[in-house]
Motif scaffolding. Sequence first.
Motif, PDB file in Angstrom:
ATOM      1  N   ALA A   1      31.202  17.359 -33.777  1.00 43.75           N
ATOM      2  CA  ALA A   1      30.688  16.583 -32.647  1.00 43.75           C
ATOM      3  C   ALA A   1      31.153  17.146 -31.311  1.00 43.75           C
ATOM      4  O   ALA A   1      30.520  16.889 -30.278  1.00 43.75           O
ATOM      5  CB  ALA A   1      31.122  15.126 -32.778  1.00 43.75           C
ATOM      6  N   VAL A   2      32.251  17.903 -31.314  1.00 49.29           N
ATOM      7  CA  VAL A   2      32.699  18.543 -30.078  1.00 49.29           C
ATOM      8  C   VAL A   2      31.607  19.462 -29.538  1.00 49.29           C
ATOM      9  O   VAL A   2      31.459  19.637 -28.319  1.00 49.29           O
ATOM     10  CB  VAL A   2      34.011  19.319 -30.321  1.00 49.29           C
ATOM     11  N   ALA A   3      30.809  20.041 -30.444  1.00 49.99           N
ATOM     12  CA  ALA A   3      29.701  20.893 -30.008  1.00 49.99           C
ATOM     13  C   ALA A   3      28.719  20.106 -29.155  1.00 49.99           C
ATOM     14  O   ALA A   3      28.146  20.641 -28.191  1.00 49.99           O
ATOM     15  CB  ALA A   3      28.994  21.493 -31.221  1.00 49.99           C
ATOM     16  N   LEU A   4      28.521  18.834 -29.483  1.00 44.48           N
ATOM     17  CA  LEU A   4      27.621  17.999 -28.685  1.00 44.48           C
ATOM     18  C   LEU A   4      28.168  17.789 -27.285  1.00 44.48           C
ATOM     19  O   LEU A   4      27.421  17.832 -26.297  1.00 44.48           O
ATOM     20  CB  LEU A   4      27.418  16.642 -29.385  1.00 44.48           C
ATOM     21  N   LEU A   5      29.479  17.581 -27.185  1.00 42.47           N
ATOM     22  CA  LEU A   5      30.096  17.395 -25.871  1.00 42.47           C
ATOM     23  C   LEU A   5      30.024  18.686 -25.057  1.00 42.47           C
ATOM     24  O   LEU A   5      29.734  18.657 -23.845  1.00 42.47           O
ATOM     25  CB  LEU A   5      31.547  16.950 -26.042  1.00 42.47           C
ATOM     26  N   ILE A   6      30.285  19.817 -25.691  1.00 38.54           N
ATOM     27  CA  ILE A   6      30.193  21.096 -24.979  1.00 38.54           C
ATOM     28  C   ILE A   6      28.769  21.319 -24.479  1.00 38.54           C
ATOM     29  O   ILE A   6      28.548  21.783 -23.352  1.00 38.54           O
ATOM     30  CB  ILE A   6      30.636  22.249 -25.905  1.00 38.54           C
ATOM     31  N   ALA A   7      27.790  20.991 -25.310  1.00 40.14           N
ATOM     32  CA  ALA A   7      26.395  21.129 -24.894  1.00 40.14           C
ATOM     33  C   ALA A   7      26.084  20.244 -23.694  1.00 40.14           C
ATOM     34  O   ALA A   7      25.371  20.662 -22.762  1.00 40.14           O
ATOM     35  CB  ALA A   7      25.473  20.776 -26.060  1.00 40.14           C
ATOM     36  N   ALA A   8      26.629  19.026 -23.702  1.00 40.45           N
ATOM     37  CA  ALA A   8      26.393  18.112 -22.574  1.00 40.45           C
ATOM     38  C   ALA A   8      26.967  18.689 -21.284  1.00 40.45           C
ATOM     39  O   ALA A   8      26.316  18.651 -20.226  1.00 40.45           O
ATOM     40  CB  ALA A   8      27.010  16.749 -22.880  1.00 40.45           C
ATOM     41  N   VAL A   9      28.179  19.238 -21.355  1.00 36.32           N
ATOM     42  CA  VAL A   9      28.800  19.820 -20.167  1.00 36.32           C
ATOM     43  C   VAL A   9      28.012  21.041 -19.695  1.00 36.32           C
ATOM     44  O   VAL A   9      27.784  21.228 -18.488  1.00 36.32           O
ATOM     45  CB  VAL A   9      30.266  20.200 -20.461  1.00 36.32           C
ATOM     46  N   LEU A  10      27.572  21.866 -20.630  1.00 32.51           N
ATOM     47  CA  LEU A  10      26.796  23.053 -20.269  1.00 32.51           C
ATOM     48  C   LEU A  10      25.498  22.677 -19.566  1.00 32.51           C
ATOM     49  O   LEU A  10      25.117  23.284 -18.555  1.00 32.51           O
ATOM     50  CB  LEU A  10      26.517  23.869 -21.530  1.00 32.51           C
ATOM     51  N   LEU A  11      24.821  21.669 -20.084  1.00 34.03           N
ATOM     52  CA  LEU A  11      23.574  21.229 -19.450  1.00 34.03           C
ATOM     53  C   LEU A  11      23.834  20.601 -18.085  1.00 34.03           C
ATOM     54  O   LEU A  11      23.039  20.774 -17.149  1.00 34.03           O
ATOM     55  CB  LEU A  11      22.854  20.230 -20.368  1.00 34.03           C
ATOM     56  N   TYR A  12      24.959  19.897 -17.962  1.00 32.08           N
ATOM     57  CA  TYR A  12      25.289  19.290 -16.670  1.00 32.08           C
ATOM     58  C   TYR A  12      25.559  20.369 -15.622  1.00 32.08           C
ATOM     59  O   TYR A  12      25.100  20.278 -14.480  1.00 32.08           O
ATOM     60  CB  TYR A  12      26.503  18.376 -16.819  1.00 32.08           C
ATOM     61  N   VAL A  13      26.311  21.390 -16.011  1.00 29.69           N
ATOM     62  CA  VAL A  13      26.608  22.472 -15.080  1.00 29.69           C
ATOM     63  C   VAL A  13      25.325  23.194 -14.662  1.00 29.69           C
ATOM     64  O   VAL A  13      25.166  23.605 -13.510  1.00 29.69           O
ATOM     65  CB  VAL A  13      27.602  23.460 -15.723  1.00 29.69           C
ATOM     66  N   THR A  14      24.397  23.322 -15.598  1.00 30.56           N
ATOM     67  CA  THR A  14      23.167  24.067 -15.323  1.00 30.56           C
ATOM     68  C   THR A  14      22.143  23.238 -14.567  1.00 30.56           C
ATOM     69  O   THR A  14      21.497  23.735 -13.626  1.00 30.56           O
ATOM     70  CB  THR A  14      22.548  24.567 -16.634  1.00 30.56           C
ATOM     71  N   TYR A  15      21.990  21.963 -14.942  1.00 30.99           N
ATOM     72  CA  TYR A  15      20.898  21.157 -14.383  1.00 30.99           C
ATOM     73  C   TYR A  15      21.367  19.944 -13.583  1.00 30.99           C
ATOM     74  O   TYR A  15      20.545  19.209 -13.043  1.00 30.99           O
ATOM     75  CB  TYR A  15      19.965  20.696 -15.502  1.00 30.99           C
ATOM     76  N   GLY A  16      22.675  19.700 -13.542  1.00 31.02           N
ATOM     77  CA  GLY A  16      23.209  18.687 -12.649  1.00 31.02           C
ATOM     78  C   GLY A  16      23.065  17.257 -13.099  1.00 31.02           C
ATOM     79  O   GLY A  16      23.153  16.339 -12.279  1.00 31.02           O
ATOM     80  N   THR A  17      22.863  16.999 -14.383  1.00 32.35           N
ATOM     81  CA  THR A  17      22.742  15.623 -14.844  1.00 32.35           C
ATOM     82  C   THR A  17      23.066  15.544 -16.332  1.00 32.35           C
ATOM     83  O   THR A  17      22.911  16.519 -17.075  1.00 32.35           O
ATOM     84  CB  THR A  17      21.320  15.083 -14.601  1.00 32.35           C
ATOM     85  N   PHE A  18      23.541  14.359 -16.747  1.00 28.80           N
ATOM     86  CA  PHE A  18      23.740  14.058 -18.157  1.00 28.80           C
ATOM     87  C   PHE A  18      22.614  13.197 -18.710  1.00 28.80           C
ATOM     88  O   PHE A  18      22.544  12.981 -19.925  1.00 28.80           O
ATOM     89  CB  PHE A  18      25.063  13.315 -18.369  1.00 28.80           C
ATOM     90  N   ALA A  19      21.762  12.671 -17.856  1.00 34.83           N
ATOM     91  CA  ALA A  19      20.691  11.775 -18.283  1.00 34.83           C
ATOM     92  C   ALA A  19      19.671  12.548 -19.108  1.00 34.83           C
ATOM     93  O   ALA A  19      19.134  13.568 -18.663  1.00 34.83           O
ATOM     94  CB  ALA A  19      20.029  11.133 -17.079  1.00 34.83           C
ATOM     95  N   ILE A  20      19.376  12.063 -20.299  1.00 31.80           N
ATOM     96  CA  ILE A  20      18.468  12.779 -21.197  1.00 31.80           C
ATOM     97  C   ILE A  20      17.058  12.882 -20.628  1.00 31.80           C
ATOM     98  O   ILE A  20      16.461  13.969 -20.652  1.00 31.80           O
ATOM     99  CB  ILE A  20      18.475  12.115 -22.587  1.00 31.80           C
ATOM    100  N   PRO A  21      16.452  11.803 -20.081  1.00 30.60           N
ATOM    101  CA  PRO A  21      15.105  11.954 -19.517  1.00 30.60           C
ATOM    102  C   PRO A  21      15.054  12.965 -18.374  1.00 30.60           C
ATOM    103  O   PRO A  21      14.090  13.739 -18.276  1.00 30.60           O
ATOM    104  CB  PRO A  21      14.775  10.532 -19.026  1.00 30.60           C
ATOM    105  N   GLU A  22      16.084  12.979 -17.538  1.00 27.16           N
ATOM    106  CA  GLU A  22      16.095  13.941 -16.439  1.00 27.16           C
ATOM    107  C   GLU A  22      16.273  15.372 -16.950  1.00 27.16           C
ATOM    108  O   GLU A  22      15.676  16.314 -16.415  1.00 27.16           O
ATOM    109  CB  GLU A  22      17.202  13.588 -15.444  1.00 27.16           C
ATOM    110  N   LEU A  23      17.089  15.545 -17.955  1.00 28.60           N
ATOM    111  CA  LEU A  23      17.270  16.883 -18.527  1.00 28.60           C
ATOM    112  C   LEU A  23      15.965  17.398 -19.132  1.00 28.60           C
ATOM    113  O   LEU A  23      15.629  18.579 -19.010  1.00 28.60           O
ATOM    114  CB  LEU A  23      18.356  16.845 -19.606  1.00 28.60           C
ATOM    115  N   ILE A  24      15.231  16.512 -19.785  1.00 28.34           N
ATOM    116  CA  ILE A  24      13.954  16.924 -20.374  1.00 28.34           C
ATOM    117  C   ILE A  24      12.991  17.379 -19.287  1.00 28.34           C
ATOM    118  O   ILE A  24      12.223  18.340 -19.478  1.00 28.34           O
ATOM    119  CB  ILE A  24      13.359  15.764 -21.200  1.00 28.34           C
ATOM    120  N   ASP A  25      13.031  16.730 -18.118  1.00 26.38           N
ATOM    121  CA  ASP A  25      12.159  17.125 -17.009  1.00 26.38           C
ATOM    122  C   ASP A  25      12.611  18.427 -16.357  1.00 26.38           C
ATOM    123  O   ASP A  25      11.775  19.236 -15.930  1.00 26.38           O
ATOM    124  CB  ASP A  25      12.112  16.011 -15.958  1.00 26.38           C
ATOM    125  N   ARG A  26      13.933  18.642 -16.263  1.00 25.82           N
ATOM    126  CA  ARG A  26      14.455  19.776 -15.500  1.00 25.82           C
ATOM    127  C   ARG A  26      14.676  21.031 -16.328  1.00 25.82           C
ATOM    128  O   ARG A  26      14.589  22.152 -15.808  1.00 25.82           O
ATOM    129  CB  ARG A  26      15.792  19.400 -14.844  1.00 25.82           C
TER     130      ARG A  26
END
Length: 776
Positions: free
Chosen positions: A175-200
């Motif tokens: 499950a740590v992989a899920l947290l790392i993925a969340a941080v990576l996406l936040y750094v890249t796209y600036g949000t943790f919100a799933i709907p916003e990530l899907i848009d961006r």
Amino acid sequence: MSNPSEVEGARAETTARAGHGGPASDRLGWAASALALAAFAGCLAMWAAGGGAWSAPWVPTLGLRLSFSLDGLGALYALLATGIGVLVFAYGTSYLSLHLAHEHRPARERWRFWPWMALFAAAMVGLATAQDLVLLFLFFDLTAICSYFLIGFDRAEQDARRAALMALLVTVVSAVALLIAAVLLYVTYGTFAIPELIDRAGSGTATTVAAALMAVAALAKSAQVPFHFWLPKAMAAPTPVSAYLHSAAMVAAGVLVLGRVHPLLARSEAVLTGLQIVGFASIVVGGVLALSQDVLKQVLAYSTISQYGYVVLLYGIGGATASGAAAFYVLAHGVAKSALFMTAGAVTMSTGEDRLSRLGGLWHRMPVLAVSAGVAAASLAGLPLTAGFFKDELFFDAGREAGRLTTVLAVVAAVLTLGYIGRFWRLLFLGRPRTEPAAVPRMLVAPVAVLAVVSVLAGLFVQPFAALAEAAGSVTNDAAVSVSPSYHLDARPANLMAVTAWVLGGLLVTLPRLPERASALLARAGDRLGPRRGYSASLRWLFRISDAVHGREVRDLRTSIAAVLVPAGALTGLAFLVTPTVGAYAVGVVAGSDWLILPLLCLVAIATLVTARSRDRLTIVLSLSVVGFALSAVYALIAAPDIALVSVVVETTLTLVFLASLARLPGARPTPGRTDSSSAPPGVRGARSRPRWWSLLAGGVAGLASFTAIWGFLSAPTGAQGIAEEFIRRTPEAHGLDVVTVIITDFRGLDTLAEITVLLLAVVGVATLLRRGKLW
């Protein structure tokens, strides 16, 4: 397996309580069932009213929100978790009482069972409706923690303890992989919100890596190859746990995450291809191994691995048809598999046996259970007039759209399912009776019958279930999905594939010798070369490393401190190497009060060196006080008089305490010039025998890391707005004029209370050791 006397006791207990629905004293179980029923009714009413969403700020500086939405996917899994939860909890009220009685354990141990079951159900609803990756991770891990305590409920059994640890390690570490993925996406796209990530989110490297990490976490949770080995071991749990967690809830959490983030996974063809490979491997490995299992719950465990492989394969195929099919498959499988697990528990309670080779011919003594289990098995095998027929129809359609190879794989998967589940039901209820079963309590049969009725209703009136799957599939596909299964008496490809699967699967049931031998061969190969062997070897290796590190760490205080500082310094250095540092470090200009601050800081450095080098107690205390008072002067020069005053008071108090303590310490000191461990005082022997270079290295690594981190922070402070202005604004509301005082007593009152408590405990401990003469 229990010994004969225990088996006879179990059967006698079951007979005595049969016909009464089990003991009525399990109020906790009935309360949990009532809560699940209320949650199911609430979710159903909200979904019928059009769903709903709720969001509130959580950590605004990071953009985190407590965001929940009962969309199609959330509704499907929430209704599955709460609806099946009602029946499993009701089943558990009878089963758990018998289970505790058989093991001669007190009834009060229900308190160790039902709160975790209820919390797990709540965590599944939270996971199903979460719209934020960090929130998703928290609920994802919470389900693993609950499962740890539930799998290990029989804590006196070594197998249960080991199985609980294995499930925890595999699912939490991954499950740590899920947290790392969340941080990576936040750094890249600036949000943790799933709907916003899907848009961006685009289709770049960052998205691909994050998608792969999320897939790994989900596949481990759903017990997919090569992480599948933990699920059969988890069958050491009581049957209600297996019927709920390991068929309709916890294992479903993995594919739930895949469905929730699938629009992100679809950005990478490599990730989707990986899902297809893992899905088919899980179908084959789980299905083939299920063909030779003898223990009832082991057959169903490997079946679960195989069945969720279907869903993973569908997510790997992607598209509207596959997304709708995956949602319907999860729904139909959860209903059927929970019923079959509860069937296994009822049979074991009645007969005292849990192996197919020792059972058989139970049709005549348990007709209601036999029919209900037969319906559930038929649904799992995809036979007509059950929900399973439509799950296979949708699966076949999605396979055909993906190509000829996937079409063949889909038929192979259906053949294996009919083969192992047909064998399970045939050996259990047909043939020659091998044991005389006791009467079964009604509450061990009624939930199975209810789920069988649901399977038939879904096979006759499929539209409500299809509508729910359609809404869930639309979320996964991020576009409209149409799910419209129906019966067609013609030669369309899906029907031909189904008939082919039934014929070949029927051969597996009627001619079991060859597939059983192949399955046993695969099982032996897996035991020798499979991932479970790697897990065991890795665990032993980690234990040896831990023991070695612990042995060195506890030698003396200096080594214990180095065990914290050196790894921290190494990690800081690693971060420094992989992080761009151009322009991150600025060199300022010395001006104004800086000319006074620099000498004070030099004095701090000199006093620190004296403290580290000196062996005279009084010199050490006085050097430490010089450090504190010099820093207090620095605070005053940088316009922080409140902090300076507090620092002076603290340093004065500590100096007096140290001096008072020195008066109570023994006067003997080590002989000058002696460095062997015999001259060292108790508790620090071996400290001075350590090479000096080791101490210099540890101090240098920790000091350099701290210097680098602090310099980088001060050179480029964060631009985010702090909370200082808010504290200042709210100070009058707290009836205070001093901001620092108000922060300590009001805004952070609980923190202050905890800090005071820790200090008091430390003082009491030191005073106790001084009184007993155990401190040098």
